[in-house]
Design a protein around this motif. Sequence first.
Motif, PDB file in Angstrom:
ATOM      1  N   SER A  37       4.502 -27.401 -46.148  1.00 31.54           N
ATOM      2  CA  SER A  37       3.085 -27.655 -46.381  1.00 31.54           C
ATOM      3  C   SER A  37       2.254 -26.382 -46.282  1.00 31.54           C
ATOM      4  CB  SER A  37       2.564 -28.694 -45.391  1.00 31.54           C
ATOM      5  OG  SER A  37       1.190 -28.938 -45.600  1.00 31.54           O
ATOM      6  N   CYS A  38       2.299 -25.720 -45.106  1.00 26.38           N
ATOM      7  CA  CYS A  38       1.430 -24.559 -44.909  1.00 26.38           C
ATOM      8  C   CYS A  38       2.115 -23.231 -45.197  1.00 26.38           C
ATOM      9  CB  CYS A  38       0.870 -24.546 -43.487  1.00 26.38           C
ATOM     10  SG  CYS A  38       2.079 -24.105 -42.205  1.00 26.38           S
ATOM     11  N   MET A 188       0.556 -31.787 -51.378  1.00 24.84           N
ATOM     12  CA  MET A 188       0.864 -30.369 -51.327  1.00 24.84           C
ATOM     13  C   MET A 188       2.334 -30.239 -50.982  1.00 24.84           C
ATOM     14  SD  MET A 188      -1.687 -28.151 -51.801  1.00 24.84           S
ATOM     15  CE  MET A 188      -1.260 -26.745 -50.782  1.00 24.84           C
ATOM     16  N   GLY A 191       3.502 -25.186 -50.338  1.00 23.61           N
ATOM     17  CA  GLY A 191       2.303 -24.366 -50.410  1.00 23.61           C
ATOM     18  C   GLY A 191       1.527 -24.470 -51.693  1.00 23.61           C
ATOM     19  N   GLN A 192       1.886 -25.408 -52.573  1.00 25.82           N
ATOM     20  CA  GLN A 192       1.210 -25.543 -53.853  1.00 25.82           C
ATOM     21  C   GLN A 192       0.703 -26.970 -54.034  1.00 25.82           C
ATOM     22  OE1 GLN A 192       4.647 -24.257 -56.186  1.00 25.82           O
ATOM     23  NE2 GLN A 192       3.562 -22.386 -56.754  1.00 25.82           N
ATOM     24  N   ASP A 219      -5.346 -19.015 -49.788  1.00 30.00           N
ATOM     25  CA  ASP A 219      -4.997 -19.207 -48.384  1.00 30.00           C
ATOM     26  C   ASP A 219      -6.111 -19.949 -47.652  1.00 30.00           C
ATOM     27  OD1 ASP A 219      -2.591 -17.925 -48.729  1.00 30.00           O
ATOM     28  OD2 ASP A 219      -3.311 -15.972 -48.025  1.00 30.00           O
ATOM     29  N   ARG A 222      -5.906 -23.704 -48.549  1.00 28.35           N
ATOM     30  CA  ARG A 222      -4.758 -24.332 -47.895  1.00 28.35           C
ATOM     31  C   ARG A 222      -4.995 -24.443 -46.382  1.00 28.35           C
ATOM     32  NH1 ARG A 222      -1.163 -21.788 -50.300  1.00 28.35           N
ATOM     33  NH2 ARG A 222      -1.148 -19.966 -48.940  1.00 28.35           N
ATOM     34  N   ASN A 226      -5.066 -27.942 -44.340  1.00 29.66           N
ATOM     35  CA  ASN A 226      -4.104 -28.185 -43.267  1.00 29.66           C
ATOM     36  C   ASN A 226      -4.784 -28.433 -41.932  1.00 29.66           C
ATOM     37  OD1 ASN A 226      -1.636 -28.032 -44.673  1.00 29.66           O
ATOM     38  ND2 ASN A 226      -1.740 -25.817 -44.740  1.00 29.66           N
TER      39      ASN A 226
END
Length: 273
Positions: A37-38, A188, A191-192, A219, A222, A226
């Motif tokens: 995810s991150c 997600m 990371g996309q 960044d 995201r 998150n």
Amino acid sequence: MPRLIDVSDEVRAEIGDDEADRLLAGATAPDRYDCTSCRAPGDVGLDPTATVLFVGEETAVLAFAHSRCIPSQVIPVAEEQLLGAVASINQPRAESYEPLAPAPAAVPGQEPAAAVLGVTCGLVLCKYGPHAGAPRAALVVEPTGPVGRPGSSFGQDHFVELLREHGFDQVADVDQPPAELRGWSVLMAMGQLHAVLQPAQGGGTVAWWQAHQPLQVTDAWRSAANQQGEVVMYAAPAGSIGRQPREDLMRLAMDSAAQRGLLLGAVLPLAGT
């Protein structure tokens, strides 16, 4: 050292008890991983870790994530996207980002050539709500043309009506965040940005919008998604907002659409089931 690994019942049902037990024992789990995810590093001996199973038509990929980022779950993904994601795992991460490049996808219930959805990722500041004053990850969705119902006359636009029927509310003031829409989520992976998911008949989820190729996000976007565990989605009919070269101009266009009663929205959990 014990492994802090969580395997949900739905993941166990897909991979089988034997494989689930091997994961829990650490026999088949990596010591370290990049969170799906991150994208930050994780350590199964130090960080509570969730198993995430991405399932396509013929392919399945087991990934690992921080439990704080995403719970252990099964996530359906289009086969071509899953294969593309697998091929990109070991590729260098691209740093370029085009925040205003639309991501076309067929509008549900329409022929692919009828209309496509433009999706813009950006940050929005809301003055009220639980995250007041903090940047919030947002998606702005606008079709390239009228969206009709099956059987409707060409050129009739029912986009707003369809969204209302799905549970989206009118946004009168962008400073005030919309309500959460249960059952919907933003997917997600690695990371996309992959898709916006909606409830499916008979249970589970299906893609309401799905990127032809996974979208890179900044960044900052995201990180906000998150940290807050959610994304604010706004939508407006074709021609209401347009493609804007800067986020401040996008906000002005959104404010104008809201004042004209054309802006709808909802808060969607990040990577929800």
